[in-house]
Structures are given as structure tokens and as C-alpha cells.
Write an enzyme that holds these catalytic residues in place. Structure first.
Site, PDB file in Angstrom:
ATOM      1  N   CYS B  88       0.848  -1.205   0.000  1.00 43.61           N
ATOM      2  CA  CYS B  88       0.000   0.000   0.000  1.00 43.61           C
ATOM      3  C   CYS B  88       0.885   1.258   0.000  1.00 43.61           C
ATOM      4  CB  CYS B  88      -0.998  -0.057   1.156  1.00 43.61           C
ATOM      5  SG  CYS B  88      -2.418   1.029   0.896  1.00 43.61           S
ATOM      6  N   HIS B 193      -3.615  -5.305  -0.462  1.00 37.56           N
ATOM      7  CA  HIS B 193      -3.134  -5.856   0.810  1.00 37.56           C
ATOM      8  C   HIS B 193      -3.046  -7.377   0.718  1.00 37.56           C
ATOM      9  CE1 HIS B 193      -3.259  -2.225   3.346  1.00 37.56           C
ATOM     10  NE2 HIS B 193      -4.060  -1.817   2.387  1.00 37.56           N
ATOM     11  N   GLU B 195      -1.998  -9.378   2.832  1.00 41.75           N
ATOM     12  CA  GLU B 195      -2.374  -9.971   4.126  1.00 41.75           C
ATOM     13  C   GLU B 195      -3.880 -10.023   4.311  1.00 41.75           C
ATOM     14  OE1 GLU B 195      -1.324  -6.950   3.649  1.00 41.75           O
ATOM     15  OE2 GLU B 195      -2.154  -5.542   5.096  1.00 41.75           O
TER      16      GLU B 195
END
Lengths: 253, 213
Positions: B88, B193, B195
Site C-alpha cells: 500500500c 493488501h 495480508e
């Protein structure tokens, strides 16, 4: 192409899911983390935890919940309920939330949205708007679970908080919430047209067609529902396939 | 044992990044993952992850506010060639300059600028928020097993526009092309993202953790 999101919402009270989640054989249907894992596996696009009994004393439970969920679910998590200050936002983000939702605090003082967005970015600041129809084409903000009128126009308020930096609006129709009669589509459309950020439609879903209408007629970027998923009426997969058949882009893989 | 440092400069949601990297490190036997804002930890790291959420100038200022941290990252990545993953805003900082609010210099590892997303369809909302499918145009060891059509979770209002098209490895369609992955040599950056991106994201994290260039 960006996909329309389906977001199951879990009401949490003192660290437990209110009413439980009954669509799969969970070891503990009242454990929000168990429910979150099941929704993760089922293909939900995001999760929302709403702390419906947020008090200062039980904040720790919510932080713990966010932490345990982030350890096991690798999908976006929004937490709302009782969020009042930028410090509350920071604590929830550090605990594992990806987005934090303001409600009453933003109505009392929209500047808290600006202060939080400046510090943490608009992308993680959601404002939850609870609105009731007061006359045709006119909606008013209510707080305290829909009990307290504020005299504030919902469309104006949406514009205000977006100008302050809200990155998303979670719009709940208090007229429809719990009725299973479908979203309040004119309200959803009015707010969606008024702001440039994504709007999540909430309140009233009873059928899969309601989800479709929220997007096609209401203009919502995402749809939130609780009971139709928790009680096992429909799976996330069925909801997505129904939306795909109606021509709405969804994430199926 | 291999050490991966997720850089903590008080920006963004470190917890979910930490947990995802730790989980994949355990699954792949890739050693230890720690969160740290100490330059000495970055200096001894075998891999570096730079997350980041929020406004570009605030993130850059926060990084610079940690004495010696940015220098340690630049030294590790640019001099010693340690594998680096930016996520990001951490990815956006790899570019030459950020245009959010005002011009803020980035690391200038990937020539390019960070500019607002302007979809050609005015009905499309900004931020670009949610799941979008990747269109993979380049190759990189971290992208092994990642294919066009895989979904990733985005939430951003600005994007990196690279000068050399070869350094953009994937994009997403959102009223035009939105840069999704940039990279070169031992560096990679994802606008989305990983994750939070379930299968494809965890796969990229595992690839990164086991990558030994």
C-alpha cells in the site's frame, strides 16, 4: 473489474455473538472468531463486528476479539460500536481491525471523522448512518439504536462526513432493519448519489433479490446482511451466484 | 535462522500483516518474523516488509521521524540487495514522488509518481475499495503461481504511475488501468493488501518469505 462485496455482520455483546451463528456446525456458535473463520472459508468479502453494548469497561474484550480474528482470518475486518475518539480508532487498528466505524460520535461531532482520517487515512474510516424516513424522500439521522431523533438530514450528513474524510458509508435503514422487507432503496440511492465514496447498504434483507436490488436500484457498492446468513437461509455462495446471474460482478474464486 | 522484519513506524495495521507473515513463515519454514522500528533490526534483517496506511506525507514524515530507520532500509535494499516488499503506502513510497496533498519525495527506487485515481466512468467511486482481479503483465519470483484473474483486496485513492512500463508487473481495471504490483530486482510492491487477500495474497507472502535472490 471491481466486485460488489457481500459483508456478513455479527452483533457482539461482551465478546459473544448475539443470537449465535447457526449455518455450520460450529464448536461454539457464540464465539465471534469461530463465526469469522466460517465466513472466511465461505467466501465472504469482508466481515463486520458491531459491539452493541460498548462500554468503557468492556473495550478490552473487543480488542482481544480483533486480535484473535486477525490471527486466523486473512480478510478485511470492520469494527464499530462505541467508537468515540481517534485514540479508539488507533487501538482498534492496532488490535487487528482494518476499518473502524463511527456512529453517534460522528453525529455529535463530525470533526472526529476529520481528525481520524488525517491521522489514519480515509480508507479506514467508516461512518455508520442510521436513518429513518420522516416524509417521502426525506430521511433523518437517529442515534442510540434508532431511539433518538437528531433533526439532521441523512443526505446532508452523508455529504458532511465524506467532506470530513470518511472513506465509506455504512447506511442502515431503521425502518427496514429486522423486517426482512428489503433495503430502503430510495434512501440508498439518495445517499449513494450524494457521495463519491462507497456506500454499504444495510437493514432489511430477507431474500437474495433484495441484495440485487440494493446494487442495481440502490446504487450500493456493497451489501451487508446478518440474519439471512447467520440462520443458514442462504449461503454466501448462493448469494453471490444469485447476484452474478443478475449481472452483478462478484468474487467467486 | 532467517529473519524478516515488518517495519513499524506507527503507520497502518501492523497486526494483520504480522500475523499473515508469521503464519506463512511457519508453513514454509521461513524462519522468524518480527515487528520492529529499530534501525539495527532492519540492518540485520534478511527480508524487509514495509506496510503503510494513510496519507502519503504523514507516512513519509512518520518514517523520517524514526531516527536512522529510512537510512537503514535504503542501505539494506539498495546496497546489500535484501528482498523488500512494500504494501500500500509502503509500495507507493518506492516511487520518486507522491502528489497527495503536496509533493513529497519517495525513495525513488522505481521511477514514477503517485497520483489520484481518476476513473473514466464518473459513476465509479473513489477510494477504489474491495476485491478486484489482477491482470498480470510481468514476471517476478514473488508472483509465482499468481495468474490473471486472481483476486486481491484494494483500498486506496492514489496509485503509482511508473515511468518504465516494465516495472509495472500487474494492474487492475477500474475505469482505466490501476497499478497493482511494481517491482524490479530484489524489490516488489503491492498496492493491494496481500495480508487481506486470502489465497493469492498468502501465496505471494509465502513466495516472498522463501525467495532467496
Amino acid at each position: 473489474m471491481l466486485k460488489t462485496r457481500i459483508i456478513p455482520c455479527l452483533d457482539v455483546k461482551e465478546g459473544r455473538v448475539v443470537k449465535g451463528v447457526n449455518f455450520v456446525d460450529l464448536v461454539d456458535a457464540g464465539d465471534p472468531v469461530e463465526a469469522a473463520k466460517a465466513y472466511d472459508a465461505a467466501g465472504a468479502d469482508e466481515l463486520c463486528f458491531l459491539d452493541i453494548n460498548a462500554t468503557h469497561e468492556n473495550r478490552g474484550t473487543m480488542y482481544d476479539l480483533a486480535t484473535r480474528t486477525a490471527e486466523q482470518c486473512f480478510m478485511p475486518l470492520t469494527i464499530g460500536g462505541g467508537v468515540r475518539t481517534p485514540e479508539d480508532v488507533r487501538a482498534l487498528l492496532l488490535a487487528g481491525a482494518d476499518k473502524v466505524s463511527f456512529n453517534s460520535a460522528a453525529v455529535a461531532n463530525p470533526d472526529v471523522v476529520a481528525k481520524s482520517a488525517e491521522r489514519f487515512g480515509s480508507q479506514c474510516i467508516v461512518v455508520a448512518i442510521d436513518a429513518k424516513t420522516v416524509s417521502p424522500g426525506k430521511w433523518e439521522i437517529f442515534t442510540h439504536g434508532g431511539r433518538k431523533p437528531t433533526g439532521i438530514d441523512a443526505v446532508e450528513f452523508a455529504r458532511t462526513v465524506v467532506a470530513k474524510g470518511a472513506g465509506e458509508i455504512l447506511l442502515t435503514s431503521m425502518d427496514r432493519d429486522g423486517t426482512r422487507a428489503g433495503f430502503n432503496l430510495p434512501l440508498t440511492r439518495a445517499i449513494s448519489d450524494a457521495v463519491h465514496v462507497p456506500v454499504i447498504a444495510s437493514g432489511g434483507v430477507g431474500t437474495l433479490d433484495h441484495l440485487v436490488e440494493g446494487v442495481t436500484e440502490g446504487g450500493a457498492s456493497a451489501v451487508l446482511a446478518a440474519s439471512i446468513f447467520h440462520f443458514g437461509d442462504f449461503t454466501i455462495r448462493e448469494a453471490k451466484e444469485h447476484m452474478a446471474a443478475a449481472g452483478i460482478p462478484v468474487r467467486l474464486n | 535462522m532467517s529473519l524478516t522484519v515488518v517495519v513499524d513506524y506507527e503507520s497502518g495495521n501492523l497486526h494483520s500483516a504480522e500475523k499473515a507473515f508469521q503464519r506463512m513463515a511457519a508453513e514454509t519454514g521461513a524462519g522468524e518474523v518480527i515487528i520492529s522500528g529499530r534501525p539495527e533490526d532492519v540492518a540485520r534483517a534478511d527480508r524487509i516488509v514495509l506496510p503503510g496506511d494513510g496519507a502519503y506525507p504523514a507516512c513519509k514524515a512518520a518514517l523520517e521521524g524514526h531516527s536512522g530507520l529510512q537510512e537503514a532500509i535504503e542501505e539494506a535494499v539498495q546496497v546489500r540487495g535484501r528482498p523488500f516488499m512494500g504494501i500500500c503506502i509502503g509500495m507507493q513510497m518506492m516511487a520518486s514522488v507522491g502528489r497527495e496533498y503536496r509533493d513529497t519525495p519517495g525513495f525513488d527506487w522505481i521511477a514514477g509518481e503517485v497520483v489520484p485515481i481518476v476513473p473514466d466512468d464518473p459513476a465509479l467511486k473513489v477510494p477504489h475499495m474491495g476485491w478486484n482481479d489482477l491482470i498480470v503483465t510481468g514476471s517476478h519470483p514473488v508472483l509465482e503461481g499468481i495468474e490473471t484473474g486472481d483476486h486481491a483486496y484494494f483500498v486506496h485513492s492514489y496509485q503509482v504511475v511508473v515511468r518504465d512500463p516494465a516495472e509495472r508487473l500487474a494492474y487492475a481495471e477500474y475505469g482505466g488501468e490501476v497499478t497493482a504490483i511494481i517491482g524490479r530486482d530484489t524489490m516488489i510492491g503491492t498496492q493491494f493488501h496481500p495480508e487481506k487477500s486470502q489465497h493469492a495474497g498468502l501465496r505471494m507472502i509465502a513466495n516472498f518469505l522463501t525467495w532467496a535472490p
